[in-house]
Design a protein around this motif. Structure first.
Motif, short mmCIF file in Angstrom:
data_model
loop_
_atom_site.label_atom_id
_atom_site.label_comp_id
_atom_site.label_asym_id
_atom_site.label_seq_id
_atom_site.Cartn_x
_atom_site.Cartn_y
_atom_site.Cartn_z
N ALA A 183 42.71 78.52 -38.29
CA ALA A 183 42.04 78.59 -36.99
C ALA A 183 40.56 78.24 -37.12
CB ALA A 183 42.21 79.99 -36.39
N PHE A 184 39.93 78.76 -38.16
CA PHE A 184 38.52 78.44 -38.37
C PHE A 184 38.34 76.95 -38.64
CE2 PHE A 184 35.11 77.55 -41.43
CZ PHE A 184 34.00 77.95 -40.69
N SER A 185 39.25 76.35 -39.38
CA SER A 185 39.15 74.93 -39.70
C SER A 185 39.15 74.09 -38.43
CB SER A 185 40.31 74.50 -40.60
OG SER A 185 40.31 73.11 -40.80
N LEU A 186 40.04 74.40 -37.50
CA LEU A 186 40.11 73.64 -36.26
C LEU A 186 38.85 73.81 -35.42
CD1 LEU A 186 43.82 74.07 -35.08
CD2 LEU A 186 42.83 72.43 -36.69
N LYS A 187 38.39 75.06 -35.29
CA LYS A 187 37.20 75.32 -34.48
C LYS A 187 35.95 74.76 -35.14
CE LYS A 187 39.53 77.41 -31.33
NZ LYS A 187 39.79 76.70 -30.05
N VAL A 233 27.69 76.38 -29.09
CA VAL A 233 28.91 76.05 -29.84
C VAL A 233 29.32 77.20 -30.75
CG1 VAL A 233 28.57 73.56 -29.73
CG2 VAL A 233 27.62 74.84 -31.65
N THR A 234 28.32 77.90 -31.31
CA THR A 234 28.64 79.07 -32.13
C THR A 234 29.28 80.15 -31.28
OG1 THR A 234 26.78 78.59 -33.61
CG2 THR A 234 27.71 80.82 -33.68
N GLY A 235 28.75 80.36 -30.08
CA GLY A 235 29.34 81.34 -29.18
C GLY A 235 30.76 80.97 -28.79
N HIS A 236 30.99 79.69 -28.52
CA HIS A 236 32.34 79.24 -28.18
C HIS A 236 33.31 79.55 -29.32
CE1 HIS A 236 35.18 76.41 -26.11
NE2 HIS A 236 35.68 76.38 -27.33
N VAL A 237 32.92 79.27 -30.55
CA VAL A 237 33.79 79.50 -31.70
C VAL A 237 34.05 81.00 -31.88
CG1 VAL A 237 33.94 79.34 -34.21
CG2 VAL A 237 33.18 77.38 -32.88
N VAL A 238 33.01 81.81 -31.80
CA VAL A 238 33.17 83.25 -32.00
C VAL A 238 34.09 83.83 -30.92
CG1 VAL A 238 31.97 85.47 -31.96
CG2 VAL A 238 30.99 83.54 -33.21
N LEU A 239 33.87 83.46 -29.67
CA LEU A 239 34.72 83.97 -28.58
C LEU A 239 36.16 83.50 -28.75
CD1 LEU A 239 32.24 83.43 -25.61
CD2 LEU A 239 33.02 85.63 -26.53
N SER A 240 36.35 82.30 -29.25
CA SER A 240 37.71 81.79 -29.45
C SER A 240 38.42 82.53 -30.58
CB SER A 240 37.66 80.29 -29.76
OG SER A 240 37.13 79.56 -28.70
N LEU A 241 37.74 82.68 -31.70
CA LEU A 241 38.38 83.31 -32.87
C LEU A 241 38.63 84.80 -32.67
CD1 LEU A 241 36.51 81.54 -35.82
CD2 LEU A 241 38.79 81.05 -34.92
N THR A 242 37.85 85.42 -31.79
CA THR A 242 38.05 86.86 -31.53
C THR A 242 38.95 87.11 -30.32
OG1 THR A 242 36.00 86.91 -30.22
CG2 THR A 242 35.85 87.51 -32.55
N GLY A 243 39.48 86.04 -29.72
CA GLY A 243 40.43 86.19 -28.64
C GLY A 243 39.84 86.39 -27.26
N TRP A 247 35.76 84.56 -21.70
CA TRP A 247 34.31 84.63 -21.64
C TRP A 247 33.63 83.35 -22.15
CZ3 TRP A 247 31.98 88.28 -18.94
CH2 TRP A 247 32.66 89.48 -18.71
N ARG A 248 34.41 82.38 -22.54
CA ARG A 248 33.80 81.18 -23.10
C ARG A 248 33.00 80.37 -22.08
NH1 ARG A 248 38.55 78.28 -26.49
NH2 ARG A 248 38.97 77.61 -24.34
#
Length: 411
Positions: A183-187, A233-243, A247-248
């Protein structure tokens, strides 16, 4: 024959963009040929989907994120870094090994898809080594350059490191690491590598190119743009990885504001009269559209609990923004550094417009009001448009990379 091969190699390896762009161009075709075969197997009865040593759900995103664009980006940056920072060009001893690692690594990766899985792993290790070597070459320029202002290069270096980490995480997942690595790799590949790279390069180059053509023109390059992009972009990734997908919109609308603000101040409408410049402005406009769609998607998820548009916003960014911007920059560099005029003919203009057409068909495939039976044909149409127009683009511009400059100058 040997003398001809040596002469061709010397010409092909005379500049880093020559070496790097060609495998990137080849990848543009190989990846979409594979995807077209895969989609045909899914949506028709002509054949079954391919059985490879990497599952299709993981192969396509990896190749799209890491298999194409690093070649173009390293070719571009290895050519421009010395010019941006007023220093000597990168020698062959630095950029040829980087090219070899990236190119042979991808070759072994493809071999492993059809033979033994170990070749996939070895290919990725070599690919990452080539990436690291290219980073070291750029870092040497960065460290030794006399230029005091290295603002853009600092951010670009960070994005390239994030791309390497994302590709390494995909390899780690492949070797048995937890799914979060995948998941991290894709984001990371999309939001921490490709989007930042193209935003930073556009921020640096679009106003400059526009000032050379549009008169009068005042370049607008606010210093707040890139930090805002980095936070978003960091916020987008963090919100995505934490589900917390709902809120994105906070991060996505911030990026949409940035894109719309710059499109207005960079002179989008005026640029449309100049084809080579218009390509870059159109790509940037797709960035704005993609971020607006991402923000709306997030808001709909928050208010209704349902996600609309599926992968449409991501494909607007991937096809409309990232691919169009990359090929626009690659065309400009190939023309300029081969001694040709910075003008695109009708054929090239049609190739670029086709990317916008492919973007629209791919978005239509995920439209919430479209019956499910249209999804497959529209996805296949997208791949067909890509191959129909990008293939002749590669055949037209690819040979310029191993032929002598049209103006007789070296390089």
């Amino acid at each position: 024959m040997l003398n001809l091969a040596t002469k061709t190699w010397n010409q092909y390896s005379a500049a880093p963009h020559r070496l790097m762009f060609l495998p990137g161009m080849i990848q543009l075709l190989l990846i979409m040929i594979h995807w077209g075969i895969e989609l045909t197997g899914r949506y028709t009865t002509l054949w079954s989907p391919l059985t490879l040593n990497v599952p299709g759900f993981a192969l396509h995103p990896f190749l799209m994120l890491y298999g194409v664009f690093p070649f173009f980006m390293f070719g571009f940056l290895m050519t421009t870094y010395p010019r941006w920072m007023n220093t000597t060009e990168i020698p062959r001893s630095r950029y040829v090994p980087a090219w070899a690692g990236l190119t042979v690594g991808m070759g072994l990766f493809y071999l492993g898809l059809f033979t033994q899985p170990i070749w996939v792993t070895l290919g990725l290790v070599l690919f990452l080594a080539g990436w690291a070597w290219a980073l070291a070459a750029l870092w040497a320029v960065y460290r030794g350059a006399p230029a005091a202002d290295r603002y853009y290069e600092t951010w670009l270096n960070a994005a390239l490191v994030m791309g390497w980490l994302g590709a390494a995480a995909w390899l780690g997942w492949r070797l048995g690491a937890p799914t979060v690595w995948y998941a991290f790799s894709l984001k990371a590949g999309f939001w921490l590598f490709l989007i930042p790279m193209l935003v930073i390069v556009a921020h640096r180059m679009i106003p400059f190119f526009s000032s050379c053509v549009l008169r009068p023109y005042t370049p607008v390059q606010p210093r707040w743009s890139i930090p805002l992009m980095a936070v978003a972009v960091t916020g987008h990734v963090v919100l995505s990885l934490t589900g917390h997908w709902q809120w994105r919109f906070i991060a996505d609308f911030a990026l949409a504001f940035l894109a719309l603000h710059h499109a207005w101040h960079w002179g989008f409408r005026r640029a449309l009269a100049h084809r080579l410049l218009a390509v870059l402005h159109i790509a940037w406009a797709w960035f704005a559209v993609g971020m607006l769609l991402h923000g709306v998607q997030s808001l709909i998820l928050m208010t209704t609990g349902h996600g609309w548009f599926a992968h449409a916003p991501q494909h607007v960014l991937a096809l409309g923004f990232i691919t169009t911007m990359t090929l626009g920059m690659a065309t400009r560099v190939t023309l300029g550094h081969s001694g040709r005029a910075l003008q695109v003919n009708g054929f090239t203009w049609a190739c670029f417009l086709s990317l916008s057409g492919a973007t629209l068909t791919r978005v239509a495939a995920d439209a919430p009001w479209l019956p499910g039976g249209y999804t497959g044909p529209l996805n296949l149409t997208t791949a067909l448009i890509w191959l129909t127009f990008i293939t002749p683009w590669v055949l037209y511009y690819g040979p310029m990379l191993w032929r002598p400059r049209a103006d007789g100058r070296p390089g």
